[in-house]
Design an enzyme around this catalytic site. Sequence first.
Site, short mmCIF file in Angstrom:
data_model
loop_
_atom_site.label_atom_id
_atom_site.label_comp_id
_atom_site.label_asym_id
_atom_site.label_seq_id
_atom_site.Cartn_x
_atom_site.Cartn_y
_atom_site.Cartn_z
N HIS A 121 0.83 -1.20 0.00
CA HIS A 121 0.00 0.00 0.00
C HIS A 121 0.87 1.26 0.00
O HIS A 121 2.04 1.20 -0.40
CB HIS A 121 -1.01 -0.04 1.16
CG HIS A 121 -1.69 -1.37 1.28
ND1 HIS A 121 -2.71 -1.78 0.46
CD2 HIS A 121 -1.44 -2.44 2.11
CE1 HIS A 121 -3.07 -3.00 0.77
NE2 HIS A 121 -2.32 -3.43 1.76
N GLU A 158 -2.00 0.30 8.08
CA GLU A 158 -1.15 -0.76 7.53
C GLU A 158 -0.02 -0.16 6.70
O GLU A 158 1.11 -0.66 6.74
CB GLU A 158 -2.00 -1.70 6.67
CG GLU A 158 -1.20 -2.86 6.07
CD GLU A 158 -2.00 -3.68 5.07
OE1 GLU A 158 -3.20 -3.42 4.88
OE2 GLU A 158 -1.39 -4.59 4.46
N HIS A 213 2.91 -6.85 4.53
CA HIS A 213 1.53 -6.46 4.80
C HIS A 213 1.15 -6.80 6.23
O HIS A 213 1.87 -7.52 6.94
CB HIS A 213 0.56 -7.19 3.85
CG HIS A 213 0.63 -6.74 2.44
ND1 HIS A 213 -0.28 -5.87 1.88
CD2 HIS A 213 1.54 -7.03 1.45
CE1 HIS A 213 0.05 -5.64 0.62
NE2 HIS A 213 1.16 -6.33 0.32
N GLU A 295 1.77 -11.47 5.65
CA GLU A 295 0.78 -10.76 6.47
C GLU A 295 1.24 -10.96 7.92
O GLU A 295 1.12 -12.04 8.48
CB GLU A 295 -0.62 -11.33 6.27
CG GLU A 295 -1.14 -11.24 4.84
CD GLU A 295 -1.75 -9.88 4.50
OE1 GLU A 295 -1.72 -8.98 5.37
OE2 GLU A 295 -2.24 -9.73 3.37
ZN ZN Z 1 -2.09 -5.23 2.72
#
Ligand code: ZN
Length: 332
Positions: A121, A158, A213, A295
Amino acid sequence: MSYVGPDFDPPQPRRSRRPLTVALAALVPGALLGWLAYQAVGASGDDGGQDRASVASSASASSGGPAASTAPSTSKASSASSASATGDDERPASPAPSSARSAPAASGPLKGKVVVIDPGHNPGNFQHTADINRKVNIGTNLKECDTTGTSTNAGYSEARFTLDVARRLRTILQKQGVRVKFTQDGDRPWGPCVDERARIGNAAHADAAISIHADGAAAGDRGFHVILPGAVHAGAADTRPIVDSSADLGERVAGNFVRATGSAPSNYIGDGTGLVTRKDLGGLNLSTVPKVFIECGNMRDSKDAALLTSGAWRQKAAQGISEGIVSFLRAS
Ligand code: ZN
């Protein structure tokens, strides 16, 4: 986004795990160590034991070298240099503006190796919804250029998390002599798009690439997972040459992440293995170099959020990821 997964109680007391981890460290090399340490203390009242055992054996089979026990374990955080966002990023630049800059390679055991780090992101994405909603071709289908990512309930995004872990990871890898490139370093107003994120790794001929992430699942969903590319052959996507090497990379990252952070594999996806294979992520589909996503935890769970918002924990996360990557680079 929430997933239905096995019912599983993540292990709580990190303190009690430490002596065991240290004892095992003397005996067990590589990614297997983390899984063993986890299994030894974490397998109570869950239904995922056999899946973890099978991953442990597969991690063992594919881990050719010792973990990066010689990696400098500095606790010094990287400076969060927040560059102002300038420039026109409409063009699919490769390499991207200043984020593609890499520091001069230091001397070190991994001199000559290239790692591309993709901080997921972008803190500016939410202000550029039209840009990030534009569709790009990921081989299998069209998909949004990028997304805003999630955040903790208290508002820690995030995108900030991924940049911080990525910068810590860069500092550690550079000390080993690795040449590190970023897909973005907070130095562009939004993006890049997922297809460009993949192309940056490809253009760098990266020996390994990783996308950082944190997840946005339901409260109570906890733990990390590593996402491996599935075999995709469609349009511009052909992951077949990188599926095996990426799985090797991912298993090493997962095993070392367990060991460095004490976090358990996800209790809501991956059947307790901490490994998930996907064919719907452009950043993986379009990669021609070994690549995985991680993640690191679930930002929407209060216990995971307490970890993700801790700088000391993010340093452990970066350390674990780095040891997985270094282990992979040494073996390849
Ligand atoms: Zn993400």
